[in-house]
Design an enzyme around this catalytic site. Structure first.
Site, PDB file in Angstrom:
ATOM      1  N   GLY A 150       0.836  -1.185   0.000  1.00 16.39           N
ATOM      2  CA  GLY A 150       0.000   0.000   0.000  1.00 16.39           C
ATOM      3  C   GLY A 150       0.880   1.247   0.000  1.00 16.39           C
ATOM      4  O   GLY A 150       2.044   1.210  -0.395  1.00 16.39           O
ATOM      5  N   ARG A 172      -2.899  -6.343  -3.858  1.00 12.47           N
ATOM      6  CA  ARG A 172      -4.166  -6.856  -4.398  1.00 12.47           C
ATOM      7  C   ARG A 172      -4.313  -6.507  -5.869  1.00 12.47           C
ATOM      8  O   ARG A 172      -4.753  -7.323  -6.673  1.00 12.47           O
ATOM      9  CB  ARG A 172      -5.342  -6.275  -3.615  1.00 12.47           C
ATOM     10  CG  ARG A 172      -5.578  -6.908  -2.259  1.00 12.47           C
ATOM     11  CD  ARG A 172      -6.841  -6.366  -1.636  1.00 12.47           C
ATOM     12  NE  ARG A 172      -8.021  -6.711  -2.415  1.00 12.47           N
ATOM     13  CZ  ARG A 172      -9.080  -5.920  -2.585  1.00 12.47           C
ATOM     14  NH1 ARG A 172      -9.092  -4.721  -2.057  1.00 12.47           N
ATOM     15  NH2 ARG A 172     -10.111  -6.318  -3.281  1.00 12.47           N
ATOM     16  N   ARG A 231      -0.254  -6.162  11.449  1.00 10.53           N
ATOM     17  CA  ARG A 231      -1.150  -6.586  12.522  1.00 10.53           C
ATOM     18  C   ARG A 231      -0.586  -7.829  13.180  1.00 10.53           C
ATOM     19  O   ARG A 231      -0.078  -8.739  12.523  1.00 10.53           O
ATOM     20  CB  ARG A 231      -2.555  -6.869  11.976  1.00 10.53           C
ATOM     21  CG  ARG A 231      -3.284  -5.619  11.493  1.00 10.53           C
ATOM     22  CD  ARG A 231      -3.646  -4.704  12.655  1.00 10.53           C
ATOM     23  NE  ARG A 231      -4.289  -3.470  12.232  1.00 10.53           N
ATOM     24  CZ  ARG A 231      -3.657  -2.340  11.986  1.00 10.53           C
ATOM     25  NH1 ARG A 231      -2.342  -2.282  12.112  1.00 10.53           N
ATOM     26  NH2 ARG A 231      -4.334  -1.257  11.635  1.00 10.53           N
ATOM     27  N   GLU A 260      -2.137  -6.085  23.182  1.00 14.91           N
ATOM     28  CA  GLU A 260      -1.312  -4.922  23.502  1.00 14.91           C
ATOM     29  C   GLU A 260      -1.906  -4.179  24.686  1.00 14.91           C
ATOM     30  O   GLU A 260      -3.129  -3.991  24.734  1.00 14.91           O
ATOM     31  CB  GLU A 260      -1.212  -3.993  22.281  1.00 14.91           C
ATOM     32  CG  GLU A 260      -0.520  -4.642  21.104  1.00 14.91           C
ATOM     33  CD  GLU A 260      -0.317  -3.710  19.914  1.00 14.91           C
ATOM     34  OE1 GLU A 260      -0.610  -2.497  20.053  1.00 14.91           O
ATOM     35  OE2 GLU A 260       0.140  -4.172  18.861  1.00 14.91           O
ATOM     36  N   HIS A 279       4.692  -0.825  19.625  1.00 15.25           N
ATOM     37  CA  HIS A 279       3.750  -0.245  18.669  1.00 15.25           C
ATOM     38  C   HIS A 279       3.996   1.253  18.466  1.00 15.25           C
ATOM     39  O   HIS A 279       3.102   2.084  18.649  1.00 15.25           O
ATOM     40  CB  HIS A 279       2.311  -0.481  19.119  1.00 15.25           C
ATOM     41  CG  HIS A 279       1.341  -0.455  17.959  1.00 15.25           C
ATOM     42  ND1 HIS A 279       0.187  -1.183  17.936  1.00 15.25           N
ATOM     43  CD2 HIS A 279       1.365   0.206  16.775  1.00 15.25           C
ATOM     44  CE1 HIS A 279      -0.464  -0.980  16.812  1.00 15.25           C
ATOM     45  NE2 HIS A 279       0.246  -0.130  16.083  1.00 15.25           N
TER      46      HIS A 279
END
Length: 318
Positions: A150, A172, A231, A260, A279
């Site tokens: 992306g 994709r 993720r 988390e 994170h």
């Protein structure tokens, strides 16, 4: 003049959003209320709100918001929203995709440099006044594999090109991208097998759950590193720990986790070769202002009944 649209900003730092609304001249068209995250909206707020800016929603509130037509998530990932059992089918949900472009690519590149350049070991040696010569790994010619090309992945690829790295990845829509060998998701194993650094930027969907497990870890080069900035659900934790412990891959840098904060008892903390990053990938001091720019653009579109940006496709999960 029509009644102003009722907007609820459910966020601890509403300032940048209120400033952006004012700068865009949208204030006269709105009735804006803000609420800290620790507080719950009142019944009056739930009944009247037509547009919402929030991190997420607990179950049970959305059915009590009959006028709500649009919700803007403060995060790029919306798996929490989509997991709600009472998410109205007609609610327009937009995410903050694209607002991490200033920081996350740099932080990912920093993780690669941390692996390749031994400054952490040098700093530890200095504390003990030990002259320990180190040999740095050159990045030139190394293969960076990116699962999820992306906006973030493409910017990482652009930065990696400055180090003369080869970049291969999946998308994709496998249309050509400058300087990147682009493959469809069905050919992800080719990326896994060829990468010296395998970067995960996958969304949380049923298709990506446990995407990296024992079988795919076995396909990686023994000297390859895994980096996850997408993720936590994309990795089967126990399989990764086994692969790193048994030296079947070189190691991993993890910025995201299934739970988390990562529990103190989790073996990631103490597994040699795994670096736990709390994170921080997408965080930067001006993040709220970046999200506010997207939000206000969408707010103007919402008020004018124009198509929204970064609209979540519920069928694909992001």
């Amino acid at each position: 003049m029509p009644n102003p649209t009722r907007l609820l900003i459910w966020h601890d730092n509403p300032g940048p959003y209120l400033e952006a609304i004012a700068a865009a001249g949208l204030g006269p068209r709105l009735d804006v209320e803000s609420l800290p995250r620790k507080e719950r909206p009142s019944e009056a707020q739930l009944a009247a709100t037509e547009a919402l800016l929030a991190w997420g929603m607990p179950p049970g509130l959305l059915p009590r918001m009959p006028k709500l037509r649009w919700a803007q998530s403060l995060t790029a990932g919306v798996e929490g929203w989509l997991a709600l059992p009472d998410l109205p089918p007609g609610l327009a949900l937009t995410c903050a995709r694209g607002t991490h472009g200033e920081s996350m690519p740099e932080n990912i590149l920093g993780a690669i440099l941390h692996i390749a350049k031994p400054y952490a070991a040098i700093a530890e040696a200095q504390k003990q006044r030990r002259w320990t010569r180190q040999v740095a790994m050159p990045l030139s010619g190394k293969v960076l594999g990116i699962l999820g090309l992306g906006a973030i992945g493409q910017e990482v690829a652009r930065l990696a090109a400055a180090f003369r790295m080869q970049v291969i990845g999946t998308r994709r829509n496998p249309a050509p991208l400058p300087g990147i060998e682009v493959l469809p998701p069905a050919q992800a194993d080719q990326v896994v097998e060829r990468a010296d650094f395998l970067l995960l930027l996958l969304p949380a969907t049923p298709e990506t759950e446990d995407f990296i497990q024992a079988e795919r870890l076995a396909r990686m080069k023994p000297g390859a590193w895994l980096l996850n900035f997408g993720r936590g659900s994309a990795i089967r934790d126990a399989d990764l720990i086994a692969a790193v412990t048994e030296k079947r891959i070189a190691g991993a840098v993890l910025d995201v986790f299934r739970e988390e904060p990562l529990p103190e008892s989790h073996p990631f903390w103490t597994t040699p070769g795994i670096l736990v990053v709390p994170h921080m990938g997408g965080l930067h001091p001006e993040r709220d202002r970046a999200v506010a720019r997207l939000f206000v653009d969408n707010l103007g579109r919402f008020l004018d009944d124009r198509p929204l940006l970064q609209l979540v496709n519920r069928s694909v999960g992001y």
